[in-house]
Design a protein around this motif. Structure first.
Motif, PDB file in Angstrom:
ATOM      1  N   LEU A  11       3.878   7.676  -9.342  1.00  0.00           N
ATOM      2  CA  LEU A  11       2.225   8.822  -9.044  1.00  0.00           C
ATOM      3  C   LEU A  11       1.932   7.378  -7.541  1.00  0.00           C
ATOM      4  N   GLY A  12       2.725   8.059  -6.771  1.00  0.00           N
ATOM      5  CA  GLY A  12       2.968   7.170  -5.021  1.00  0.00           C
ATOM      6  C   GLY A  12       4.002   6.775  -5.330  1.00  0.00           C
ATOM      7  N   ALA A  13       4.649   7.473  -4.093  1.00  0.00           N
ATOM      8  CA  ALA A  13       5.652   7.353  -3.574  1.00  0.00           C
ATOM      9  C   ALA A  13       6.117   6.664  -2.975  1.00  0.00           C
ATOM     10  N   SER A  15       6.483   2.536  -0.040  1.00  0.00           N
ATOM     11  CA  SER A  15       7.527   1.849  -0.061  1.00  0.00           C
ATOM     12  C   SER A  15       8.137   0.793  -0.911  1.00  0.00           C
ATOM     13  N   MET A  16       7.753   0.452  -2.723  1.00  0.00           N
ATOM     14  CA  MET A  16       7.414   0.686  -3.602  1.00  0.00           C
ATOM     15  C   MET A  16       8.134   1.211  -4.378  1.00  0.00           C
ATOM     16  N   GLY A  17       7.015   2.291  -4.313  1.00  0.00           N
ATOM     17  CA  GLY A  17       7.705   3.105  -5.798  1.00  0.00           C
ATOM     18  C   GLY A  17       8.647   4.536  -5.011  1.00  0.00           C
ATOM     19  N   GLY A  65      -1.352  17.958  -9.272  1.00  0.00           N
ATOM     20  CA  GLY A  65       0.119  17.034  -8.735  1.00  0.00           C
ATOM     21  C   GLY A  65      -0.291  15.667  -9.954  1.00  0.00           C
ATOM     22  N   ASN A  66      -0.983  14.580  -9.717  1.00  0.00           N
ATOM     23  CA  ASN A  66      -1.346  13.801 -10.460  1.00  0.00           C
ATOM     24  C   ASN A  66      -0.638  13.831 -11.901  1.00  0.00           C
ATOM     25  N   ARG A  67      -2.067  14.819 -12.122  1.00  0.00           N
ATOM     26  CA  ARG A  67      -2.119  15.172 -13.961  1.00  0.00           C
ATOM     27  C   ARG A  67      -1.142  15.518 -13.967  1.00  0.00           C
ATOM     28  N   MET A 128       5.863  -6.623 -11.791  1.00  0.00           N
ATOM     29  CA  MET A 128       5.593  -7.434 -10.150  1.00  0.00           C
ATOM     30  C   MET A 128       7.742  -7.632  -9.797  1.00  0.00           C
ATOM     31  N   PRO A 129       7.243  -6.421  -8.877  1.00  0.00           N
ATOM     32  CA  PRO A 129       9.162  -6.337  -7.987  1.00  0.00           C
ATOM     33  C   PRO A 129       8.875  -6.649  -6.746  1.00  0.00           C
ATOM     34  N   ASN A 130      10.304  -6.906  -5.656  1.00  0.00           N
ATOM     35  CA  ASN A 130      10.307  -7.459  -4.802  1.00  0.00           C
ATOM     36  C   ASN A 130      11.170  -6.721  -3.431  1.00  0.00           C
TER      37      ASN A 130
HETATM   38  N1  NAP Z   1       5.456  -3.294  -0.659  1.00  0.00           N
HETATM   39  C1  NAP Z   1       5.718  -4.442  -1.663  1.00  0.00           C
HETATM   40  O1  NAP Z   1       6.177  -5.310  -1.407  1.00  0.00           O
HETATM   41  C2  NAP Z   1       5.078  -4.493  -2.717  1.00  0.00           C
HETATM   42  C3  NAP Z   1       5.022  -5.487  -4.087  1.00  0.00           C
HETATM   43  C4  NAP Z   1       4.769  -5.697  -5.393  1.00  0.00           C
HETATM   44  C5  NAP Z   1       3.738  -4.517  -5.293  1.00  0.00           C
HETATM   45  N2  NAP Z   1       4.044  -3.657  -4.967  1.00  0.00           N
HETATM   46  C6  NAP Z   1       2.070  -2.609  -4.927  1.00  0.00           C
HETATM   47  O2  NAP Z   1       3.232  -1.514  -4.642  1.00  0.00           O
HETATM   48  C7  NAP Z   1       2.152  -0.417  -4.809  1.00  0.00           C
HETATM   49  C8  NAP Z   1       2.450   0.639  -3.190  1.00  0.00           C
HETATM   50  O3  NAP Z   1       2.302  -0.795  -1.681  1.00  0.00           O
HETATM   51  P1  NAP Z   1       3.465   0.260  -1.288  1.00  0.00           P
HETATM   52  O4  NAP Z   1       3.282  -0.828  -0.414  1.00  0.00           O
HETATM   53  O5  NAP Z   1       4.454   0.996  -1.227  1.00  0.00           O
HETATM   54  O6  NAP Z   1       2.474   1.131   0.031  1.00  0.00           O
HETATM   55  P2  NAP Z   1       2.314   2.365   0.588  1.00  0.00           P
HETATM   56  O7  NAP Z   1       4.047   2.335   0.783  1.00  0.00           O
HETATM   57  O8  NAP Z   1       1.603   2.847   1.430  1.00  0.00           O
HETATM   58  O9  NAP Z   1       2.869   3.527  -0.790  1.00  0.00           O
HETATM   59  C9  NAP Z   1       1.612   4.250  -1.335  1.00  0.00           C
HETATM   60  C10 NAP Z   1       2.321   5.490  -1.925  1.00  0.00           C
HETATM   61  O10 NAP Z   1       0.585   6.064  -2.510  1.00  0.00           O
HETATM   62  C11 NAP Z   1       0.827   7.613  -1.851  1.00  0.00           C
HETATM   63  N3  NAP Z   1      -0.295   7.870  -2.415  1.00  0.00           N
HETATM   64  C12 NAP Z   1      -1.819   7.768  -1.558  1.00  0.00           C
HETATM   65  N4  NAP Z   1      -3.185   8.034  -2.702  1.00  0.00           N
HETATM   66  C13 NAP Z   1      -2.554   8.607  -3.179  1.00  0.00           C
HETATM   67  C14 NAP Z   1      -2.790   9.290  -4.427  1.00  0.00           C
HETATM   68  N5  NAP Z   1      -3.995   9.531  -4.700  1.00  0.00           N
HETATM   69  N6  NAP Z   1      -1.606   9.740  -5.861  1.00  0.00           N
HETATM   70  C15 NAP Z   1      -0.126  10.006  -5.556  1.00  0.00           C
HETATM   71  N7  NAP Z   1      -0.173   8.363  -4.079  1.00  0.00           N
HETATM   72  C16 NAP Z   1      -0.818   8.647  -3.486  1.00  0.00           C
HETATM   73  C17 NAP Z   1       0.769   6.954  -0.419  1.00  0.00           C
HETATM   74  O11 NAP Z   1       1.088   8.393   0.280  1.00  0.00           O
HETATM   75  P3  NAP Z   1       0.846   9.377   2.028  1.00  0.00           P
HETATM   76  O12 NAP Z   1       1.860   8.041   2.315  1.00  0.00           O
HETATM   77  O13 NAP Z   1       1.130  10.245   1.802  1.00  0.00           O
HETATM   78  O14 NAP Z   1      -0.626   9.175   1.678  1.00  0.00           O
HETATM   79  C18 NAP Z   1       1.854   6.058  -0.214  1.00  0.00           C
HETATM   80  O15 NAP Z   1       3.055   6.852  -0.013  1.00  0.00           O
HETATM   81  C19 NAP Z   1       0.906  -0.848  -4.572  1.00  0.00           C
HETATM   82  O16 NAP Z   1      -0.065  -1.155  -5.554  1.00  0.00           O
HETATM   83  C20 NAP Z   1       1.741  -2.632  -4.086  1.00  0.00           C
HETATM   84  O17 NAP Z   1       0.909  -3.329  -4.554  1.00  0.00           O
HETATM   85  C21 NAP Z   1       4.033  -3.897  -3.646  1.00  0.00           C
END
Ligand code: NAP
Length: 279
Positions: A11-13, A15-17, A65-67, A128-130
């Motif tokens: 749910l939310g894919a 950068s990290m997902g 979609g999320n549900r 907590m990935p990197n």
């Molecule tokens: N990046 C890192 O280095 C890192 C490291 C450790 C942990 N994290 C954690 O990973 C999480 C995501 O960070 P990220 O850097 O990957 O951010 P990101 O790239 O902005 O990814 C978030 C994703 O969530 C989607 N989204 C927004 N609202 C949503 C919803 N209601 N339901 C489902 N998907 C939704 C966004 O889609 P749209 O683009 O279409 O809006 C986006 O693809 C954060 O909680 C962060 O703390 C990140």
């Protein structure tokens, strides 16, 4: 390595997902029941098109979609921004399977928040990935919530091992782990930048300076990885007594890098506490 994985929902894919999702797909490990990945926009969903076995859903065209994804999966990875997590948990709580494991990717969001949103009996695991997850070289910390079993943790460990190494820690240590491996890639890049500047200062062109500094870090860490030797031993092998490297290393040690790293990571830990208080 995992032989098969149960059904997955991201749910939310972003950068990290997305990095973890791509790592799972690239591993070729079969996922029984398939993978669903949700994002807000059609554009982001389209960026996942073509990934084998992945159904990409855009909430702007499928608001449920999320549900739907959460209801169908054994492991649900929550990869939205931290501020969006509580609403998402409330939304999916009523539809989760009894054996569902909910894995948080969200920095700073506690297992208590997961228990609040999903109920005390929900099996939650905080990760907590990197960013090296993108190239299959992550370090991921995992902390188990009270309702998650050791088997749940072992399953989630197998999943994250597809994108790198895993360290299991109690939740109290997740922020400390983050100051080392979460922020760590930034420390490494800073050191590379500074060594590049030193090379430019010695008259090399920027491109040659970058090549020398960057490939030295890449080569040294590849040697560390391939040899399995201790970094101190590898350092000793390039440090002849009374030689040039010894002179340089003694200047670096005089700068008390040990104290600098202790202070830097303490500062990151303090900031994590401030963020948890909402500051
Ligand atoms: N990046 C890192 O280095 C890192 C490291 C450790 C942990 N994290 C954690 O990973 C999480 C995501 O960070 P990220 O850097 O990957 O951010 P990101 O790239 O902005 O990814 C978030 C994703 O969530 C989607 N989204 C927004 N609202 C949503 C919803 N209601 N339901 C489902 N998907 C939704 C966004 O889609 P749209 O683009 O279409 O809006 C986006 O693809 C954060 O909680 C962060 O703390 C990140």
């Amino acid at each position: 390595m995992a032989q098969t994985l149960p059904s997955l929902a991201f749910l939310g894919a972003g950068s990290m997902g997305g990095a973890i999702l791509r790592g799972v797909v690239a591993s070729g490990v079969p996922v029984d029941g398939g993978i669903i990945a949700t994002n807000r926009t059609a554009e982001k969903a389209a960026s996942l098109d073509g990934l084998n076995g992945v159904t990409a859903v855009a909430l702007e065209s499928s608001p449920e979609g999320n549900r739907d994804a959460a209801a169908s999966a054994r492991i649900i990875l929550v990869g939205v921004k931290p501020a969006m997590v509580p609403d998402l948990l409330r939304e999916i709580a009523p539809v989760l399977r009894d054996d569902a494991i909910v894995v948080s990717l969200a920095a700073g969001v506690t297992l208590a928040t997961f228990a609040e949103g999903l109920g005390e009996s929900a099996r939650a695991i905080r990760s907590m990935p990197n960013t090296p997850a993108t190239v299959g070289k992550a370090v991921t910390g995992l902390a188990r919530g009270a309702a998650a079993t050791t088997d749940d943790l072992a399953l989630v460990r197998q999943l994250f091992e597809l994108v790198g190494a895993v360290v299991e820690v109690p939740e109290e240590q997740i922020d400390a782990l983050s100051t080392i491996s979460g922020s760590g890639p930034a420390y490494v890049f800073l050191l590379i930048e500074e060594l590049t500047k030193a090379a430019i200062g010695k008259g090399f062109s920027e491109s040659d300076a970058r090549l020398m500094a960057e490939q030295t870090f890449i080569g040294a860490t590849a040697l560390l990885d391939a040899s399995g030797d201790d970094p101190a031993e590898l350092r000793r092998r390039v440090t002849s007594p009374k030689g040039t490297t010894e002179r340089a290393v003694s200047v670096l040690q005089d700068a008390h890098l040990d104290e600098v790293f202790a202070r830097a990571t303490d500062a990151a830990l303090e900031r994590a506490k401030e963020l948890a208080r909402g500051e």
